[in-house]
Design an enzyme around this catalytic site. Structure first.
Site, PDB file in Angstrom:
ATOM      1  N   GLY A  33       0.815  -1.211   0.000  1.00  0.00           N
ATOM      2  CA  GLY A  33       0.000   0.000   0.000  1.00  0.00           C
ATOM      3  C   GLY A  33       0.842   1.250   0.000  1.00  0.00           C
ATOM      4  O   GLY A  33       2.050   1.199  -0.209  1.00  0.00           O
ATOM      5  N   ASN A  34       0.207   2.383   0.212  1.00  0.00           N
ATOM      6  CA  ASN A  34       0.922   3.658   0.243  1.00  0.00           C
ATOM      7  C   ASN A  34       0.337   4.559   1.325  1.00  0.00           C
ATOM      8  O   ASN A  34      -0.645   4.213   1.970  1.00  0.00           O
ATOM      9  CB  ASN A  34       0.879   4.324  -1.135  1.00  0.00           C
ATOM     10  CG  ASN A  34      -0.536   4.674  -1.546  1.00  0.00           C
ATOM     11  OD1 ASN A  34      -1.168   5.561  -0.989  1.00  0.00           O
ATOM     12  ND2 ASN A  34      -1.061   3.930  -2.510  1.00  0.00           N
ATOM     13  N   ARG A  35       0.953   5.708   1.520  1.00  0.00           N
ATOM     14  CA  ARG A  35       0.629   6.569   2.652  1.00  0.00           C
ATOM     15  C   ARG A  35      -0.462   7.592   2.383  1.00  0.00           C
ATOM     16  O   ARG A  35      -0.654   8.507   3.182  1.00  0.00           O
ATOM     17  CB  ARG A  35       1.882   7.334   3.102  1.00  0.00           C
ATOM     18  CG  ARG A  35       2.972   6.461   3.655  1.00  0.00           C
ATOM     19  CD  ARG A  35       4.137   7.334   4.117  1.00  0.00           C
ATOM     20  NE  ARG A  35       5.269   6.539   4.536  1.00  0.00           N
ATOM     21  CZ  ARG A  35       5.374   5.954   5.728  1.00  0.00           C
ATOM     22  NH1 ARG A  35       4.406   6.093   6.614  1.00  0.00           N
ATOM     23  NH2 ARG A  35       6.435   5.238   6.021  1.00  0.00           N
TER      24      ARG A  35
END
Ligand code: CTP
Ligand code: CA
Length: 224
Positions: A33-35
């Site tokens: 995933g990412n932030r």
């Protein structure tokens, strides 16, 4: 917001906004995933609704309150986001891709939780490319429909942004520098709104709502 002098200049328009960040499962309990927090996308949804638009917000893994009067479609993976956005786009006057979409996903999803083993080291994770939703939307847009992308860059912000606008074939690309305490997870943003045709509108550091309003100003001006 919601003051009596609020302009309803988006009344009668349908807009679709993607927000948050996609997650690609590795197994039933893990993902890549990412932030992205989704705050910029939610600000776009709130401001569009306040200005009278009918808003669909496709929200990928966000933990933010549903904006009042907005249709929220929760999704997780890139494929789910693609399906929801493409479906909603069929009726939309503008589509804004504010979501951080995973460029790659694991080539396969283990049906059971991956176990470590003492007799050998970790397996590499094989990845495959995800579809480019923004480019697909731009290529398939209806006459009069506007397609807007967002790009976070860490270097050569304007040059990368201009090249990306051309590559994606969208109408507008909002580029912002990330790092230095701006963008991801924060309440504030600073960006340049690049338009096909060459117009560039810098938006000074300020609330994500202010940037959202400037994006809608550009969209409203470009609508036929
Ligand atoms: N985007 C998309 N589908 C993807 C990747 C990105 O729709 N598979 C959209 C994002 O939602 C954003 C825009 O494209 O609106 C720009 O995303 P960005 O990650 O900057 O573009 P990429 O083409 O993936 O370029 P990079 O290699 O720099 O990550
Ligand atoms: Ca990317």
């Amino acid at each position: 917001r919601g003051a009596v002098d609020e302009p309803a200049d988006l009344a009668g328009r349908r807009v679709v906004i993607s927000a948050g960040g996609t997650r690609e499962p590795l197994d039933p309990v893990r993902y890549l995933g990412n932030r992205s927090s989704g705050k910029q996308g939610y600000a776009l949804a709130r401001t569009a609704a306040a200005r009278g638009a009918a808003v669909t917000l496709v929200a990928a893994n966000t933990a933010l309150p549903d904006p009042a009067g907005v249709t929220v479609v929760p999704v997780s993976t890139t494929e789910e986001l693609r399906e929801a956005v493409v479906k909603a786009a069929a009726e939309a006057d503008a589509v804004v891709m504010a979501a951080a979409v995973a460029d790659f996903r694991p080539a396969s999803r283990a049906p059971q939780k991956i176990k470590k083993r003492d007799d050998r080291g970790p397996e590499p994770i094989a990845l495959v490319r995800n579809p480019d939703i923004l480019a697909e939307l731009a290529a398939g847009r209806r006459p009069g429909q506007l397609v807007v992308g967002f790009a976070a860059e860490t270097e050569d912000v304007l040059a990368n942004g201009r090249a990306k606008l051309a590559r994606k074939g969208c109408d507008v690309l909002v580029v912002n520098r990330v790092g230095e305490g701006i963008a991801f997870g924060t309440e504030e943003n600073e960006a340049v709104i690049l338009e096909a045709g060459g117009a560039e509108t810098p938006v000074p550091h300020g609330p994500k709502e202010a940037l959202a309003d400037r994006v809608w100003d550009v969209v409203a001006r470009r609508w036929p």
